[in-house]
Each structure stands twice: as structure tokens, then as C-alpha cells.
Design an enzyme around this catalytic site. Structure first.
Site, PDB file in Angstrom:
ATOM      1  N   ARG A 130       0.846  -1.193   0.000  1.00  0.00           N
ATOM      2  CA  ARG A 130       0.000   0.000   0.000  1.00  0.00           C
ATOM      3  C   ARG A 130       0.884   1.247   0.000  1.00  0.00           C
ATOM      4  NH1 ARG A 130      -4.027   2.459   4.674  1.00  0.00           N
ATOM      5  NH2 ARG A 130      -4.817   4.183   3.402  1.00  0.00           N
ATOM      6  N   HIS A 131       0.427   2.280  -0.671  1.00  0.00           N
ATOM      7  CA  HIS A 131       1.189   3.529  -0.750  1.00  0.00           C
ATOM      8  C   HIS A 131       1.446   4.123   0.639  1.00  0.00           C
ATOM      9  CE1 HIS A 131      -2.312   6.021   0.230  1.00  0.00           C
ATOM     10  NE2 HIS A 131      -3.011   5.302  -0.631  1.00  0.00           N
ATOM     11  N   LEU A 160       1.801   7.250   3.567  1.00  0.00           N
ATOM     12  CA  LEU A 160       0.823   8.202   4.103  1.00  0.00           C
ATOM     13  C   LEU A 160       0.636   9.376   3.143  1.00  0.00           C
ATOM     14  CD1 LEU A 160      -0.805   8.772   6.819  1.00  0.00           C
ATOM     15  CD2 LEU A 160       1.027  10.400   7.307  1.00  0.00           C
ATOM     16  N   SER A 161      -0.616   9.674   2.836  1.00  0.00           N
ATOM     17  CA  SER A 161      -0.927  10.761   1.903  1.00  0.00           C
ATOM     18  C   SER A 161      -1.475  11.969   2.655  1.00  0.00           C
ATOM     19  CB  SER A 161      -1.957  10.289   0.870  1.00  0.00           C
ATOM     20  OG  SER A 161      -3.207  10.064   1.500  1.00  0.00           O
ATOM     21  N   SER A 162      -1.570  13.078   1.932  1.00  0.00           N
ATOM     22  CA  SER A 162      -2.064  14.315   2.549  1.00  0.00           C
ATOM     23  C   SER A 162      -3.501  14.159   3.026  1.00  0.00           C
ATOM     24  CB  SER A 162      -1.950  15.477   1.556  1.00  0.00           C
ATOM     25  OG  SER A 162      -2.578  15.157   0.329  1.00  0.00           O
ATOM     26  N   TRP A 163      -4.316  13.432   2.272  1.00  0.00           N
ATOM     27  CA  TRP A 163      -5.712  13.251   2.688  1.00  0.00           C
ATOM     28  C   TRP A 163      -5.850  12.182   3.759  1.00  0.00           C
ATOM     29  CZ3 TRP A 163      -9.369  13.882  -2.190  1.00  0.00           C
ATOM     30  CH2 TRP A 163      -9.283  15.205  -2.619  1.00  0.00           C
ATOM     31  N   ARG A 167      -0.517   9.337  -5.369  1.00  0.00           N
ATOM     32  CA  ARG A 167       0.084   8.844  -4.125  1.00  0.00           C
ATOM     33  C   ARG A 167       0.697   7.456  -4.282  1.00  0.00           C
ATOM     34  NH1 ARG A 167      -5.443   9.222  -3.949  1.00  0.00           N
ATOM     35  NH2 ARG A 167      -6.675   7.388  -3.310  1.00  0.00           N
ATOM     36  N   GLU A 197      -7.946   3.272  -7.322  1.00  0.00           N
ATOM     37  CA  GLU A 197      -8.818   3.178  -6.160  1.00  0.00           C
ATOM     38  C   GLU A 197     -10.281   3.313  -6.581  1.00  0.00           C
ATOM     39  OE1 GLU A 197      -9.173   1.844  -3.600  1.00  0.00           O
ATOM     40  OE2 GLU A 197      -8.391   2.992  -1.906  1.00  0.00           O
TER      41      GLU A 197
END
Length: 430
Positions: free
Chosen positions: A229-230, A232-235, A280, A304
Site C-alpha cells: 500500500r502507498h 501516508l498521503s495528505s488526505w 500517491r 482506487e
């Protein structure tokens, strides 16, 4: 905590900008004149190469700082910013050293060289130079503080881990993982053996354990698939509904998590890497796959789930504005219905398409980097679970899962959501 860190960093940069701008302006406006024996002598910063160097550096740093203050915090850019910050701090220090040396001569003179002090004749000039140098010293100090704080935030979240947690993590590691830790309480190393199955009781065969994901089409050889899984993203950080939006990008922490994933599987040989083209995941894949020969392959089937009007909304706002839809999405995702479709049910079909493309492509070990919901769908479809089991699987940012497939395209899960590498220097050797 992240918001406080960003505010503190912003304030440090703002103060540094004020200091460098002040130093530049005060030094540039420093001039005075003296009359000696009917001769007029003018003192200004441009008379000294050291002072000119000081002004140039302070001006460049001011421009750089102004740009950084308004730079969108895209995770992929910040490692470069940290490096430039170090260079900037060194430039500030060197310009300060040069200017201070000349200022000292101007104030005290040098009896050995026969140089006389000039500050007695050009008070205004010397006072301006002194103020400029003080501002320059403050700017340099702020930059060093900024670098120290950045290093602290980079190292602290991922390396400062409760020793007991590290012990638990390492104790639960199976063969195929090397576990290392700085804690004196943990001293365990696991190396891959030539016959893992014989030593660990692992399965030699799993025929008909699950339904074929290739519709019974034979694949060239058995295959291992690593799912990631990618980062940590901003959202993720802002607790927003992400869906298929491309506006959510990797954070600084997300970049570090991707780096940890890269190091954790650096010794693994992969024939190919597949990734979602959404930002991301794409950024995570580019970090993890760097240095490998084969090009990244981006698959739309790894995107996604599309969540329409919920995307970009904070979870608490979505819950208030669309209580029915949001509750269904959270509590009964298989029956979540929006804009005429069932996104989670469609995701199951998309996951099957992705599996076919991945499994029917030649290669014995492939890497897949994508998003949480599609990963849930990939894992569930591989295990024969329906969309009603969507929330039975969880995958953390940077979590690694591993599947083995036989020549019939039937799956056996080997590992699920491994995250030990997020807390210590684990290297996977499965």
C-alpha cells in the site's frame, strides 16, 4: 501533531526570511563619507568583495525562502528541500565569516599589517554593517535550528519505538525476515533457509485451495506477488475521503515510509512492478522501484474505488452532509450505492481484471503498489471472499502482503499487512 510541526516550520522559515531580507536591505543601504585633509572618502558595502558576497548570499536565500513558503507541500519535493536547506546554512555561515572578518578589521584595524580602523571616521557605515551582520547571524542560527528540527522530525517518528514493541515484532517474525534493532533487549536474526517448508511446516501444495483467478488458464510458472500500500498521503493525514482523486499526494512521512519499504525489499528480485497511476501510489512506486532496470507499469485496474461527491470531503463533514450514504459506505460497503453504481461491487470486478493481467504476464515474482480499497478487493478475490467481506481486511500505509500462485492461478496467502519495517530495519527475504 503534524499540524503543529508544519506551523513551527513555517514560522522558522518566516523568521529566517525576515532576517535575511533585513540583512540584505541594511547592508545595501550602508554608506557614509569622511573628510580627511580636504579629501572625501566614501564607505559603502560594494567597496568590499566580502560584503558583496554577504549581500548576494542573503538575497538568494531570501528568494529561496520566499519560494519555499509558498511551495505546495508535495512529499516528493521535500527531501530536496532538506538538502538545499543544508547548503543554504553553509552559504550563510561562509558569507557571515567573510563579512565578520572584514568588519573586525574595519573596527579594530590590524597593527601587524598597518591597517588603520575606519569606524572612527564613518560611524553610520559601521553601525549599518553591524546591524546587517547581527541579522545575518540570526538568519544562520534559524536555519541551523530548522535543519535540526527537520532531522528530529524525520528520525523521530520512525526510529523511536518502544523497545517492548520491537521485541514483540521481532519475536513474531517468521523465517524469511531479518530482524535488526538498536535495542539491547532484542538480538534476533532470521535468515532464509533453502527449505523453508520443511523447517516451518509450510504447505508444499495448495491445489484447489481457492478459485482460479485466471479462469483456469495455465500460467507459465508458479508466481509470487507482493502487494504494497502507498505511503501516508495528505488526505490520509487530514482524514479526508480519498477515492480515486489524484489530489491527495504523499506527505513527508509517506516518502519516508516508501523509503523504508524500498529498503525492506531491496534484496528481493522482482520481474516487474505494477502500480496505480494515481499520484500517491505512483510516487510510492517510483521511490520503491528506483534503481531497478525494468520500467514501471501503470494499470488502470489498480486505481482506487471512485467515490464521487464524497471524495475530498473530511470524514466528519461527509457524515453530517450525507449521513445515509456515508453510513452505508462505512457499515455496509457492499451495498453502498451512488450515482447509479455499487463502487465496492465494481471494485471486485476490477480486482479480478487486475489479477488476470498480472498473473498471465510472464515472470515469477512481481510487485504491486496500490491503494487500500483495491488491495482489500485483490486480497479478498484471491481468497474467494465476496464484497460483503470488504472490511474484514485491513492494510496499513506501507503494509506488505504476499501471495503465492500455482500454475492454475490458485492463490495461497503467505503474509498479510507486514509492517515491521515501519518500526525497525527489517529486511524481508521471503
Amino acid at each position: 501533531m503534524t499540524k503543529i510541526r508544519k506551523i513551527f516550520t513555517f514560522l522558522l522559515r518566516l523568521l529566517a526570511l525576515a532576517a535575511t531580507l533585513s540583512a540584505t536591505i541594511v547592508m545595501v543601504t550602508s554608506h557614509d563619507s569622511a573628510h580627511v585633509l580636504n579629501l572625501t572618502f566614501k564607505a559603502k558595502y560594494s567597496n568590499s568583495p566580502a560584503f558583496m558576497y554577504f549581500v548576494i548570499v542573503e538575497a538568494i536565500v531570501s528568494g529561496y525562502n520566499l519560494m519555499i513558503l509558498f511551495l505546495a507541500s508535495k512529499g516528493s519535493l521535500w527531501p530536496m528541500v532538506i538538502i538545499i536547506d543544508v547548503v543554504v546554512a553553509l552559504l550563510l555561515t561562509s558569507s557571515m565569516s567573510a563579512a565578520l572578518a572584514i568588519a573586525q578589521v574595519g573596527k579594530k584595524g590590524n597593527t601587524h599589517a598597518g591597517w588603520l580602523p575606519i569606524c572612527g571616521q564613518v560611524h553610520k557605515f559601521c553601525n549599518h554593517v553591524t546591524r546587517a551582520l547581527v541579522a545575518g547571524i540570526i538568519a544562520a542560527a534559524l536555519y541551523f535550528l530548522l535543519i535540526l528540527y527537520t532531522l528530529y522530525t524525520v528520525l523521530n517518528p520512525l526510529n523511536r519505538t518502544d523497545p517492548k514493541l520491537k521485541t514483540d515484532l521481532c519475536s513474531s517474525v517468521t523465517l524469511g525476515i531479518r530482524c535488526s534493532s538498536s535495542s539491547s533487549d532484542v538480538d534476533q536474526t532470521f535468515e532464509k533457509s533453502e527449505n523453508d517448508a520443511a523447517m516451518t511446516g509450510g504447505a508444499f501444495d495448495f491445489t484447489r485451495a481457492t478459485t482460479s483467478l485466471t479462469d483456469n488458464k495455465s500460467i507459465a510458472s508458479s508466481k509470487k506477488v507482493t502487494l504494497v500500500r502507498h505511503g501516508l498521503s495528505s488526505w490520509n493525514e487530514e482524514s479526508r475521503v480519498q477515492g480515486s482523486s489524484n489530489q491527495s499526494v504523499l506527505t513527508e512521512t509517506g516518502v519516508m515510509q516508501a523509503e523504508r519499504c524500498r529498503k525492506a525489499i531491496a534484496n528481493m528480485d522482482f520481474d516487474q512492478c505494477y502500480s496505480s497511476p494515481i499520484s500517491r501510489a505512483k510516487s510510492t512506486a517510483e521511490i520503491i522501484w528506483q534503481g531497478r532496470e525494468e520500467p514501471l507499469v501503470f494499470l488502470d485496474s489498480l486505481k482506487e474505488a471512485h467515490l464521487f461527491f464524497l471524495e475530498g470531503m473530511k470524514n466528519e463533514d461527509a457524515k453530517q452532509r450525507y449521513p445515509k450514504e456515508y453510513t452505508t459506505w462505512r457499515e455496509d460497503p457492499a451495498n453502498f450505492y451512488v450515482n447509479g453504481i455499487y463502487p465496492v461491487r465494481e471494485l471486485w470486478g476490477t480486482a479480478r481484471e487486475a489479477w488476470k493481467e498480472i498473473l498471465l504476464t510472464p515472470g515469477e515474482h512481481v510487485l504491486v503498489i496500490t491503494h487500500k480499497s483495491i488491495l482489500r478487493a485483490l486480497i479478498c478475490t484471491a481468497l474467494g471472499l465476496g464484497p460483503e467481506r470488504f472490511r474484514a481486511i485491513d492494510v496499513n500505509n506501507g503494509g506488505i502482503s504476499v501471495f503465492n500462485f500455482n500454475k492454475k492461478g490458485e492463490a495461497m496467502i503467505q503474509s498479510l499487512n507486514m509492517t515491521a519495517h515501519m518500526y525497525s530495519d527489517h529486511i524481508y527475504l521471503y
